[in-house]
Design a protein around this motif. Sequence first.
Motif, PDB file in Angstrom:
ATOM      1  N   GLU A 119       0.694  -1.478   0.078  1.00 33.68           N
ATOM      2  CA  GLU A 119       0.123   0.096  -0.123  1.00 33.68           C
ATOM      3  C   GLU A 119       0.473   1.139   0.318  1.00 33.68           C
ATOM      4  O   GLU A 119       0.725   2.211  -0.665  1.00 33.68           O
ATOM      5  CB  GLU A 119      -0.874   0.110   0.910  1.00 33.68           C
ATOM      6  CG  GLU A 119      -2.192   1.029   1.140  1.00 33.68           C
ATOM      7  CD  GLU A 119      -3.137   0.908   2.227  1.00 33.68           C
ATOM      8  OE1 GLU A 119      -2.713   2.066   3.584  1.00 33.68           O
ATOM      9  OE2 GLU A 119      -3.465  -0.388   2.703  1.00 33.68           O
TER      10      GLU A 119
ATOM     11  N   GLY B 219      -7.818  -0.412   2.533  1.00 31.89           N
ATOM     12  CA  GLY B 219      -8.494  -1.581   1.909  1.00 31.89           C
ATOM     13  C   GLY B 219      -9.755  -2.413   2.804  1.00 31.89           C
ATOM     14  O   GLY B 219      -9.279  -3.306   3.419  1.00 31.89           O
TER      15      GLY B 219
ATOM     16  N   HIS C 214      -9.394   4.522  -7.902  1.00 32.74           N
ATOM     17  CA  HIS C 214      -9.511   4.266  -6.150  1.00 32.74           C
ATOM     18  C   HIS C 214      -8.429   3.102  -6.585  1.00 32.74           C
ATOM     19  O   HIS C 214      -9.066   1.422  -7.341  1.00 32.74           O
ATOM     20  CB  HIS C 214     -10.301   4.426  -5.226  1.00 32.74           C
ATOM     21  CG  HIS C 214     -10.605   5.685  -5.033  1.00 32.74           C
ATOM     22  ND1 HIS C 214     -11.718   5.808  -4.186  1.00 32.74           N
ATOM     23  CD2 HIS C 214     -10.460   6.660  -5.686  1.00 32.74           C
ATOM     24  CE1 HIS C 214     -12.268   7.821  -4.059  1.00 32.74           C
ATOM     25  NE2 HIS C 214     -11.472   7.575  -5.223  1.00 32.74           N
TER      26      HIS C 214
ATOM     27  N   GLN D 223      -6.707  -0.397  -3.977  1.00 34.83           N
ATOM     28  CA  GLN D 223      -6.715  -0.590  -2.250  1.00 34.83           C
ATOM     29  C   GLN D 223      -6.074  -2.119  -2.674  1.00 34.83           C
ATOM     30  O   GLN D 223      -6.027  -2.863  -3.041  1.00 34.83           O
ATOM     31  CB  GLN D 223      -8.293  -0.980  -2.355  1.00 34.83           C
ATOM     32  CG  GLN D 223      -9.455   0.271  -2.043  1.00 34.83           C
ATOM     33  CD  GLN D 223     -10.795   0.794  -1.785  1.00 34.83           C
ATOM     34  OE1 GLN D 223     -11.280  -0.649  -2.595  1.00 34.83           O
ATOM     35  NE2 GLN D 223     -11.236   0.561  -0.843  1.00 34.83           N
TER      36      GLN D 223
END
Length: 302
Positions: free
Chosen positions: A228, A246, A262, A264
């Motif tokens: 991430e 997420g 987006h 995630q």
Amino acid sequence: MATIFIDGEAGTTGLGIRDRLVGHAGVALRSIDPDRRKDPAAKAELMAEVDLVILCLPDAASRETVRIADALGAEAPKILDASTAYRVAPDWTYGFPELDAGQAGRIRAARRVSNPGCYATGAIALLHPLVAAGLIPADHPLTINAVSGYSGGGKSMIEDYEAGTAPAFQLYGLELEHKHLPEIQRYAGLAVRPIFVPSVGNFRQGMAVSVPLHLDVLPARPKLADVEAALAAHYADGAHVRVMPGQGKVDPRVHNDSNAMHLQVFGSEPRRQAVLVATLDNLGKGASGAAVQNLDLMLDLG
């Protein structure tokens, strides 16, 4: 005021671009006489008078229009092609401004830009930063899954779904030769061709692209937080692409009628498994919205 000709303005992508450009302060739209739509001389005449042409055509028709532009020499307009004809062509610029720090500048300077495919946009957005950061090796075998609304399937699919004769959900492209694979492999930086399994659901628009990962199989053995963080660092300045936590479930329709995407990272740290997910509008950031974003760069309008 920049002048724009959308060649193929009656199709789904062309209509979406036209709708987004109505009221755009920096552009004026030009159209060809419908009776002369297939006349190469009429097309050449109009193309010589405009600043930029957007091609919303099948591949063969796009190539023919580019040949007409080539014959115009110095009078040729800039071209933004929404087909798959030039997405991996070496003399065209790939129209994903968020690809890296210099891509928006390359698009701004380019005379010929290929608009990305919808599935490819989500897959490349997820994978390119992780390959570039060394978290995913270029030769790592990957599987990419995706579901799209039926508007991405063309006229006959749209008619089938709207008539109620199509299935609620269907996998397709199972010969593993989907037309978006070459650009996914090239711009994600992959040395090994991924397995790509697309599908379509009974909703008009919206898209989710997902990539499952076994974290301990990766040489860097990253944590979910590392994955991430790498995505967040890459898109830290992105106006249209954002990394989100997420959490919860994924609705492919969440960004409909916008140019947002987006990203995630879901998964289980104890299980050392992850699922990367991109959500976008297949008609927005996956097609018409991306085209307008590229147009603004090419014409220095934003």
